[in-house]
Design an enzyme around this catalytic site. Structure first.
Site, PDB file in Angstrom:
ATOM      1  N   THR A 213     -79.143 -14.354  58.588  1.00 12.66           N
ATOM      2  CA  THR A 213     -78.500 -13.387  57.698  1.00 12.66           C
ATOM      3  C   THR A 213     -79.305 -12.084  57.678  1.00 12.66           C
ATOM      4  O   THR A 213     -80.502 -12.100  57.949  1.00 12.66           O
ATOM      5  CB  THR A 213     -78.503 -14.014  56.286  1.00 12.66           C
ATOM      6  OG1 THR A 213     -77.578 -15.075  56.293  1.00 12.66           O
ATOM      7  CG2 THR A 213     -78.165 -13.041  55.192  1.00 12.66           C
ATOM      8  N   GLY A 243     -71.660 -19.260  51.015  1.00 14.46           N
ATOM      9  CA  GLY A 243     -73.101 -19.402  50.795  1.00 14.46           C
ATOM     10  C   GLY A 243     -73.601 -18.569  49.635  1.00 14.46           C
ATOM     11  O   GLY A 243     -72.825 -18.124  48.781  1.00 14.46           O
ATOM     12  N   ASP A 244     -74.905 -18.338  49.606  1.00 11.56           N
ATOM     13  CA  ASP A 244     -75.536 -17.618  48.491  1.00 11.56           C
ATOM     14  C   ASP A 244     -75.409 -16.106  48.612  1.00 11.56           C
ATOM     15  O   ASP A 244     -75.438 -15.393  47.609  1.00 11.56           O
ATOM     16  CB  ASP A 244     -77.017 -17.977  48.410  1.00 11.56           C
ATOM     17  CG  ASP A 244     -77.740 -17.618  49.697  1.00 11.56           C
ATOM     18  OD1 ASP A 244     -77.225 -17.964  50.792  1.00 11.56           O
ATOM     19  OD2 ASP A 244     -78.816 -16.991  49.633  1.00 11.56           O
ATOM     20  N   THR A 264     -82.431 -15.111  52.255  1.00  2.54           N
ATOM     21  CA  THR A 264     -81.905 -15.761  53.452  1.00  2.54           C
ATOM     22  C   THR A 264     -82.414 -17.188  53.519  1.00  2.54           C
ATOM     23  O   THR A 264     -83.585 -17.440  53.245  1.00  2.54           O
ATOM     24  CB  THR A 264     -82.286 -15.010  54.734  1.00  2.54           C
ATOM     25  OG1 THR A 264     -81.904 -15.812  55.863  1.00  2.54           O
ATOM     26  CG2 THR A 264     -83.773 -14.729  54.806  1.00  2.54           C
ATOM     27  N   GLY A 265     -81.543 -18.089  53.865  1.00  5.56           N
ATOM     28  CA  GLY A 265     -81.961 -19.484  53.937  1.00  5.56           C
ATOM     29  C   GLY A 265     -80.779 -20.397  53.737  1.00  5.56           C
ATOM     30  O   GLY A 265     -79.623 -19.953  53.835  1.00  5.56           O
ATOM     31  N   GLY A 267     -78.143 -21.714  52.063  1.00  4.53           N
ATOM     32  CA  GLY A 267     -77.449 -21.170  50.895  1.00  4.53           C
ATOM     33  C   GLY A 267     -77.184 -22.117  49.745  1.00  4.53           C
ATOM     34  O   GLY A 267     -77.262 -21.715  48.582  1.00  4.53           O
TER      35      GLY A 267
HETATM   36  N1  ASP Z   1     -78.056 -17.847  53.286  1.00  4.08           N
HETATM   37  C1  ASP Z   1     -77.027 -17.858  54.282  1.00  4.08           C
HETATM   38  C2  ASP Z   1     -75.960 -18.846  53.865  1.00  4.08           C
HETATM   39  O1  ASP Z   1     -76.291 -19.914  53.400  1.00  4.08           O
HETATM   40  C3  ASP Z   1     -77.516 -18.226  55.625  1.00  4.08           C
HETATM   41  C4  ASP Z   1     -78.656 -17.391  56.125  1.00  4.08           C
HETATM   42  O2  ASP Z   1     -79.511 -16.970  55.361  1.00  4.08           O
HETATM   43  O3  ASP Z   1     -78.725 -17.131  57.330  1.00  4.08           O
HETATM   44  O4  ASP Z   1     -74.806 -18.570  54.055  1.00  4.08           O
END
Ligand code: ASP
Length: 347
Positions: A213, A243-244, A264-265, A267
């Site tokens: 992300t 996601g988040d 980012t992570g 979510g």
């Molecule tokens: N946080 C994002 C999600 O869960 C994914 C990402 O950080 O790449 O949609």
């Protein structure tokens, strides 16, 4: 007379002081995703390409801030660069859903007035971050999803593309690997219905834990903070999963009283930990400094529930935090004097 002149000069100086004070504090911080990013699985060419694009993104946003632009304009311009690059999981280069589609999420938040805009599950809008911005600026809503969001984008004159615009071979192969791995896992887990139905949050996303992300947080010369995040979500996501990133207070948050955050992570965990707002709340109510607040959430709270990833955060003093509990996170910042740093690995 002299006294009046002195008072007047003093008054004018005081009026101007905040702007002056923030002019040399303008700052931009970005991330291009966290995950299993190690020196071992990186080639020199790939590393160079990532660093160049991150640097270009930083310089683009910095130019906006330097010219006296707002933090929101800087965030949007910075994220455009990363959305347009196939390297990142946002805009072109977004990951594929289980059904082989690209469904994009994005959000922005303005720290000055707590206004926010978010778009989820869009498949035809070239720049989801600009759609989030339009939703904030030009509608009475905060969040729009799918077809409705796309209709609004069209009405607002945003660029609409064929869904094939988002296709990249790398991401397509990523989905094929995820599907293959899932199939193998299912073959080996007979009787375990959580895995069979894909309901187990730890197991539905299987593409090597790479996220990607993009996000930006900025402080402008008026002392205003802004945050933005744009993403394709997670490889192999299904059933209209969100996601988040587009959830205000989870992946994206900004408040002049505290900080601006973009995360980012994985979510699902970031939503449950209400990451962005939690960092802000620790500063507001517990009076923690930015770094301590960000570390508390990323290195303790998220770790405790198994949430892999990281965030970038910035306060009104220009303090920066970029903690992550994964192996790496594409990240960087540029300060008022133009000095910049781009980092990828843990150390
Ligand atoms: N946080 C994002 C999600 O869960 C994914 C990402 O950080 O790449 O949609």
């Amino acid at each position: 007379m002299k006294k009046i002149a002195t008072v007047l000069i003093g008054f004018l100086w005081a009026m101007n002081a905040p702007a002056q004070g923030f002019k040399n504090k303008i700052t931009l911080v970005i991330h291009g995703g966290a995950g299993t990013i190690t020196r071992q699985n990186m080639t020199p060419e790939k590393e160079k390409a990532y660093k160049q694009t991150l640097e270009m993104a930083l310089k683009t946003g910095y130019a906006v801030l330097k010219k006296g632009g707002t933090s929101m304009d800087a965030v949007e311009a910075t994220i455009h660069v990363m959305e347009d690059s196939p390297l990142f999981n946002a805009g072109k280069g977004a990951v594929f859903t289980h059904d082989g589609k690209n469904e994009l999420d994005a959000a922005v938040m303005d720290g000055q007035n707590l206004k926010a805009g978010a778009a989820t599950g869009v498949t035809t809008v070239r720049s989801p971050i600009s759609l989030a911005r339009k939703i904030m600026d030009r509608s009475e809503h905060v969040m729009m999803a799918g077809k409705g969001a796309e209709e609004f984008a069209r009405k607002e004159g945003l660029e609409i593309v064929d869904p094939s615009y988002f296709y990249t071979e790398t991401r397509w192969q990523g989905l094929q690997r995820a599907l293959e791995k899932e199939k193998t896992e299912l073959d080996h887990t007979e009787g375990d219905t959580t895995k069979k139905t894909g309901l187990n949050q730890e197991n539905i996303f299987t593409e090597g834990n790479k996220f990607g992300t993009v996000g930006a947080v900025a402080l402008d010369q008026f002392g205003n903070l802004a945050a933005g995040t744009s993403t394709g979500g997670m490889t192999n996501k299904r059933y209209g999963r969100i996601g988040d990133a587009p959830i205000i207070g989870a992946g994206t948050y900004a408040n002049n009283a505290t900080c601006a955050v973009s995360a980012t992570g994985h979510g699902e965990f970031f939503i449950r930990a209400v990451v962005g707002h939690d960092v802000s709340a620790l500063m507001e109510y517990k009076k923690l400094p930015l770094k301590a607040a960000a570390n508390e959430v990323v290195m303790k709270k998220l770790v405790k529930i198994g949430g892999e990833g990281g965030l970038i955060a910035l306060d009104r003093q220009g303090n920066i935090a970029m903690p992550f509990n994964s192996e790496g996170m594409y990240r960087g910042y540029i300060k008022a004097d133009g000095s910049l740093e781009v980092l990828i690995y843990k150390d």
